[in-house]
Design a protein around this motif. Structure first.
Motif, short mmCIF file in Angstrom:
data_model
loop_
_atom_site.label_atom_id
_atom_site.label_comp_id
_atom_site.label_asym_id
_atom_site.label_seq_id
_atom_site.Cartn_x
_atom_site.Cartn_y
_atom_site.Cartn_z
N ARG A 1 37.50 -16.45 -6.86
CA ARG A 1 36.78 -17.39 -7.37
C ARG A 1 36.53 -18.72 -6.46
N TYR A 2 37.86 -19.10 -5.67
CA TYR A 2 37.80 -20.04 -4.83
C TYR A 2 36.90 -19.93 -3.83
N TRP A 3 36.65 -18.93 -3.18
CA TRP A 3 35.92 -18.59 -2.31
C TRP A 3 34.51 -19.00 -2.67
N ARG A 4 34.25 -18.43 -3.76
CA ARG A 4 32.66 -18.44 -4.38
C ARG A 4 32.36 -20.00 -4.66
N MET A 5 33.32 -20.75 -5.19
CA MET A 5 33.40 -22.20 -5.59
C MET A 5 32.86 -23.02 -4.23
N CYS A 6 33.46 -22.46 -3.03
CA CYS A 6 33.22 -23.18 -1.51
C CYS A 6 31.92 -22.60 -1.40
N GLY A 7 30.88 -21.83 -1.87
CA GLY A 7 29.88 -21.47 -1.50
C GLY A 7 29.73 -20.13 -0.56
N LYS A 8 30.81 -19.72 -0.74
CA LYS A 8 30.90 -18.49 0.32
C LYS A 8 30.53 -17.12 -0.27
N GLY A 9 29.83 -16.02 0.57
CA GLY A 9 29.65 -14.86 0.02
C GLY A 9 30.69 -13.91 0.23
N LEU A 10 30.49 -12.72 -0.17
CA LEU A 10 31.59 -11.70 -0.13
C LEU A 10 30.90 -10.49 0.31
N LEU A 11 31.49 -9.92 1.39
CA LEU A 11 31.13 -8.48 1.91
C LEU A 11 32.28 -7.52 1.85
N ILE A 12 32.01 -6.55 1.08
CA ILE A 12 33.14 -5.39 0.72
C ILE A 12 32.92 -4.06 1.49
N HIS A 13 33.75 -3.78 2.32
CA HIS A 13 33.59 -2.43 3.19
C HIS A 13 33.98 -1.34 2.13
N HIS A 119 9.01 -0.40 4.71
CA HIS A 119 10.60 -0.72 4.40
C HIS A 119 11.25 -1.41 5.45
N ILE A 120 10.71 -1.00 6.67
CA ILE A 120 11.57 -2.13 7.82
C ILE A 120 11.27 -3.49 7.61
N GLN A 121 9.85 -3.96 7.16
CA GLN A 121 9.65 -5.27 7.07
C GLN A 121 10.61 -5.95 6.12
N GLN A 122 10.83 -5.13 5.03
CA GLN A 122 11.66 -5.72 3.95
C GLN A 122 13.09 -5.91 4.27
N ILE A 123 13.21 -4.94 4.89
CA ILE A 123 14.75 -4.77 5.37
C ILE A 123 15.17 -6.23 6.40
N LYS A 124 14.22 -6.41 7.20
CA LYS A 124 14.14 -7.54 8.12
C LYS A 124 14.33 -8.89 7.37
N ILE A 125 13.53 -8.97 6.22
CA ILE A 125 13.48 -9.99 5.29
C ILE A 125 14.89 -10.15 4.42
N ASN A 126 15.29 -8.91 3.97
CA ASN A 126 16.42 -8.83 3.40
C ASN A 126 17.77 -9.29 4.40
N SER A 127 17.66 -8.88 5.48
CA SER A 127 18.80 -9.13 6.72
C SER A 127 18.69 -10.84 6.75
N GLN A 128 17.67 -11.37 6.95
CA GLN A 128 17.54 -12.72 7.16
C GLN A 128 18.12 -13.55 5.86
N MET A 129 17.72 -13.14 4.59
CA MET A 129 17.98 -13.78 3.44
C MET A 129 19.80 -13.67 3.27
N TYR A 130 20.30 -12.19 3.41
CA TYR A 130 21.62 -12.02 3.12
C TYR A 130 22.69 -12.53 4.17
N ALA A 131 22.13 -12.85 5.42
CA ALA A 131 22.97 -13.64 6.37
C ALA A 131 23.40 -15.02 6.09
N LEU A 132 22.47 -15.51 5.30
CA LEU A 132 22.69 -16.77 4.71
C LEU A 132 23.83 -17.04 3.68
N ASN A 133 23.99 -15.80 2.91
CA ASN A 133 25.03 -15.68 1.90
C ASN A 133 26.42 -15.17 2.39
N TYR A 134 26.60 -15.15 3.49
CA TYR A 134 27.57 -14.59 3.93
C TYR A 134 28.76 -15.57 4.53
#
Length: 134
Positions: A1-13, A119-134
């Motif tokens: 919760r603290y991590w999220r409160m700090c505006g950080k994203g979460l990547l789970i492997h 599909h590839i163009q959408q993946i490029k957009i997704n990659s840019q958007m989700y990079a900001l949430n990490y």
């Protein structure tokens, strides 16, 4: 919760070599922004893809890594196509570029053998958007 409160994203492997249930539990209990790999959700657990999509969770796919570790035997058998066809939010990564000798350019080249340009163009957009949430 603290991590999220700090505006950080979460990547789970999860669900790369392990059972798909790990991805389901990660989504339910940890609520990540991204799941690294998650390819074991295919083909039998499309419901997990829907659960992730409904929660705006992206799957960070690393084709070279999956091939070199033997998780996927041949590129043509990679589940990314099924994931894309089932509206998964997909991003592309290199996993460990030094170990796997890859770059994003190489990953997109491999991806172009499997998916349409749309599909590839959408993946490029997704990659840019989700990079900001990490």
């Amino acid at each position: 919760r603290y991590w999220r409160m700090c505006g950080k994203g979460l990547l789970i492997h999860v669900a790369e070599s392990q059972d798909a249930i790990n991805a389901k539990y990660a989504i339910q209990y940890l609520k990540p922004n991204r799941i690294a790999h998650g390819i074991k959700t295919i083909p039998h657990h499309i419901d997990i893809i829907k659960m992730a999509t409904d929660s705006n969770i992206a799957f960070d796919i690393a084709l070279s890594s999956n091939l070199m570790t033997g998780i996927v035997d041949k590129l043509c058998n990679h589940p990314v196509r099924i994931m894309a066809d089932n509206n998964a939010i997909i991003t592309i990564g290199t996993d460990d570029p030094i170990t796997f000798g890859t770059t994003l350019q190489k990953e997109y080249s491999l991806l172009s053998e499997l998916l349409s340009e749309t599909h590839i163009q959408q993946i490029k957009i997704n990659s840019q958007m989700y990079a900001l949430n990490y």
